[in-house]
Motif scaffolding. Structure first.
Motif, PDB file in Angstrom:
ATOM      1  N   ASN A 154       0.794  -1.233   0.000  1.00 15.55           N
ATOM      2  CA  ASN A 154       0.000   0.000   0.000  1.00 15.55           C
ATOM      3  C   ASN A 154       0.828   1.285   0.000  1.00 15.55           C
ATOM      4  OD1 ASN A 154      -2.343  -1.531   0.095  1.00 15.55           O
ATOM      5  ND2 ASN A 154      -2.501  -1.455   2.318  1.00 15.55           N
ATOM      6  N   VAL A 155       2.164   1.198   0.004  1.00 15.92           N
ATOM      7  CA  VAL A 155       3.012   2.396   0.070  1.00 15.92           C
ATOM      8  C   VAL A 155       3.509   2.752  -1.335  1.00 15.92           C
ATOM      9  CG1 VAL A 155       5.105   3.440   1.026  1.00 15.92           C
ATOM     10  CG2 VAL A 155       3.723   1.871   2.426  1.00 15.92           C
ATOM     11  N   ASP A 156       3.237   3.985  -1.770  1.00 20.93           N
ATOM     12  CA  ASP A 156       3.701   4.487  -3.066  1.00 20.93           C
ATOM     13  C   ASP A 156       4.926   5.371  -2.827  1.00 20.93           C
ATOM     14  OD1 ASP A 156       4.115   5.715  -5.512  1.00 20.93           O
ATOM     15  OD2 ASP A 156       1.969   5.860  -5.963  1.00 20.93           O
ATOM     16  N   PHE A 157       6.121   4.829  -3.046  1.00 21.69           N
ATOM     17  CA  PHE A 157       7.347   5.556  -2.726  1.00 21.69           C
ATOM     18  C   PHE A 157       7.573   6.756  -3.653  1.00 21.69           C
ATOM     19  CE2 PHE A 157       8.253   1.533  -0.595  1.00 21.69           C
ATOM     20  CZ  PHE A 157       8.764   1.987   0.612  1.00 21.69           C
ATOM     21  N   SER A 158       7.024   6.737  -4.855  1.00 20.77           N
ATOM     22  CA  SER A 158       7.176   7.892  -5.742  1.00 20.77           C
ATOM     23  C   SER A 158       6.448   9.108  -5.178  1.00 20.77           C
ATOM     24  CB  SER A 158       6.632   7.555  -7.142  1.00 20.77           C
ATOM     25  OG  SER A 158       5.236   7.296  -7.107  1.00 20.77           O
ATOM     26  N   VAL A 159       5.331   8.870  -4.498  1.00 19.29           N
ATOM     27  CA  VAL A 159       4.583   9.947  -3.855  1.00 19.29           C
ATOM     28  C   VAL A 159       5.321  10.444  -2.612  1.00 19.29           C
ATOM     29  CG1 VAL A 159       2.470  10.463  -2.572  1.00 19.29           C
ATOM     30  CG2 VAL A 159       2.346   9.187  -4.714  1.00 19.29           C
ATOM     31  N   VAL A 160       5.804   9.518  -1.798  1.00 22.30           N
ATOM     32  CA  VAL A 160       6.517   9.891  -0.572  1.00 22.30           C
ATOM     33  C   VAL A 160       7.767  10.694  -0.894  1.00 22.30           C
ATOM     34  CG1 VAL A 160       7.727   8.989   1.451  1.00 22.30           C
ATOM     35  CG2 VAL A 160       5.620   7.879   0.663  1.00 22.30           C
ATOM     36  N   LYS A 161       8.463  10.320  -1.960  1.00 19.94           N
ATOM     37  CA  LYS A 161       9.732  10.966  -2.310  1.00 19.94           C
ATOM     38  C   LYS A 161       9.554  12.454  -2.620  1.00 19.94           C
ATOM     39  CE  LYS A 161      11.532  10.040  -6.302  1.00 19.94           C
ATOM     40  NZ  LYS A 161      12.180   9.298  -7.425  1.00 19.94           N
ATOM     41  N   VAL A 162       8.486  12.823  -3.328  1.00 21.10           N
ATOM     42  CA  VAL A 162       8.300  14.230  -3.688  1.00 21.10           C
ATOM     43  C   VAL A 162       7.793  15.050  -2.508  1.00 21.10           C
ATOM     44  CG1 VAL A 162       7.968  13.780  -6.128  1.00 21.10           C
ATOM     45  CG2 VAL A 162       5.982  13.780  -4.609  1.00 21.10           C
ATOM     46  N   LEU A 163       7.122  14.399  -1.552  1.00 19.22           N
ATOM     47  CA  LEU A 163       6.619  15.121  -0.389  1.00 19.22           C
ATOM     48  C   LEU A 163       7.661  15.266   0.722  1.00 19.22           C
ATOM     49  CD1 LEU A 163       3.012  13.634   0.083  1.00 19.22           C
ATOM     50  CD2 LEU A 163       3.605  15.902  -0.763  1.00 19.22           C
ATOM     51  N   ARG A 200      -3.633   3.100  -1.119  1.00 22.63           N
ATOM     52  CA  ARG A 200      -2.248   3.547  -1.308  1.00 22.63           C
ATOM     53  C   ARG A 200      -2.029   4.916  -0.656  1.00 22.63           C
ATOM     54  NH1 ARG A 200       0.550   0.380  -4.724  1.00 22.63           N
ATOM     55  NH2 ARG A 200       2.118   1.962  -5.204  1.00 22.63           N
ATOM     56  N   ALA A 201      -3.065   5.744  -0.633  1.00 22.74           N
ATOM     57  CA  ALA A 201      -2.973   7.037   0.051  1.00 22.74           C
ATOM     58  C   ALA A 201      -2.776   6.832   1.550  1.00 22.74           C
ATOM     59  CB  ALA A 201      -4.226   7.869  -0.215  1.00 22.74           C
ATOM     60  N   ILE A 202      -3.527   5.893   2.126  1.00 20.66           N
ATOM     61  CA  ILE A 202      -3.415   5.607   3.553  1.00 20.66           C
ATOM     62  C   ILE A 202      -2.050   5.006   3.876  1.00 20.66           C
ATOM     63  CG2 ILE A 202      -4.302   4.144   5.417  1.00 20.66           C
ATOM     64  CD1 ILE A 202      -7.091   4.520   4.227  1.00 20.66           C
TER      65      ILE A 202
END
Length: 267
Positions: free
Chosen positions: A80-89, A180-182
């Motif tokens: 459920n973890v999207d690392f591409s999203v985490v990386k930009v934030l 994936r957001a959660i």
């Protein structure tokens, strides 16, 4: 004093079990429950009113370090973890998390609970509005995402929350699938909690009214009690995410925020 401390520790064990379940289920890190609960519990353990909100915020963030780490690990295993999203934030999240403790020091202590209530009310309204979003939007540019992360980190640290309550609706608005957001929010919450906790520890060092067993503004008896049970129950919350429909998760999340904001305003 020892009796009141043991009572507080026992209550925090119960609080932690609820926090862990909700952290795994909703990706919120538990701060939305921990802060108002500690605001009620700490005075009964002899904590000075002048220290109350700062200790509640700092201890909440410290507990989220433990809870969100366990929650993120469980969500990672479930994919459920999207690392591409985490990386930009992440860059903005860390800067904002550190800044929150600085802002909290500048705000008069009696206004901090109202700041918390306002932030939570806005989160509830945002999540309710996002229920009606029917089309996906692309994520903004890296620079805009970093700026968004900074705002999320600042408000989350200032409210003593893990940021999932901001990150989940933010990602949901831009079309990231709810699970994936959660899951991603749980990892973002870990980054916010670590940076915010470090800021509050340094801000509290040397304060005259700090109780015994404190590290900066972090109160260890409450922290240990919350962490001891929350790290166990978060796995059960994460498991429920895969069994509940997206619409149900969004409604549960929004209703939870509304209840907490109303309670804080009434108190």
């Amino acid at each position: 004093m020892h009796e009141s401390m043991m009572w507080l520790f026992s209550m925090c064990l119960i609080l932690g079990s609820v926090v862990g379940l909700l952290a795994g289920l909703l990706g919120i890190g538990g701060g939305l429950l921990v802060v108002p609960a500690l605001v009620w519990l700490l005075p009964q353990a002899g904590i000075a009113p002048s220290m109350l909100m700062h200790i509640a915020l700092a201890t909440s963030l410290a507990s989220i370090v433990m809870t969100s780490m366990a929650s993120a690990r469980n969500h990672f295993r479930l994919g459920n973890v999207d690392f591409s999203v985490v990386k930009v934030l992440a860059p903005g999240i860390i800067v904002g998390g550190l800044s929150g403790s600085v802002v909290a020091e500048l705000v008069p202590a009696q206004y901090l609970p109202k700041v918390f209530a306002v932030i939570v009310l806005l989160l509830a309204l945002q999540m309710m509005l996002s229920l009606r979003v029917t089309h996906a939007r692309p994520l903004p540019s890296a620079l805009a995402s970093a700026a968004g992360g900074c705002i999320i980190g600042l408000l989350s640290s200032l409210a003593g929350i893990g940021g999932g309550s901001l990150t989940v609706p933010y990602l949901s608005y831009f079309g990231v699938e709810m699970r994936r957001a959660i899951g991603s929010a749980s990892l973002v919450g870990f980054l916010i909690a670590v940076s915010g906790m470090i800021g509050f520890i340094f801000a509290g060092v040397g304060s005259a009214d700090l109780p015994a067993y404190s590290v900066g503004y972090v109160y260890l008896p409450a922290l240990v009690g919350i962490a001891a049970t929350s790290m166990i129950t978060t796995r059960y919350g994460a498991a429920l995410v895969t069994r509940l429909p997206t619409a149900t998760l969004k409604k549960m999340f929004a209703i939870l925020l509304l209840i907490i904001s109303i309670k804080m305003f009434m108190s």
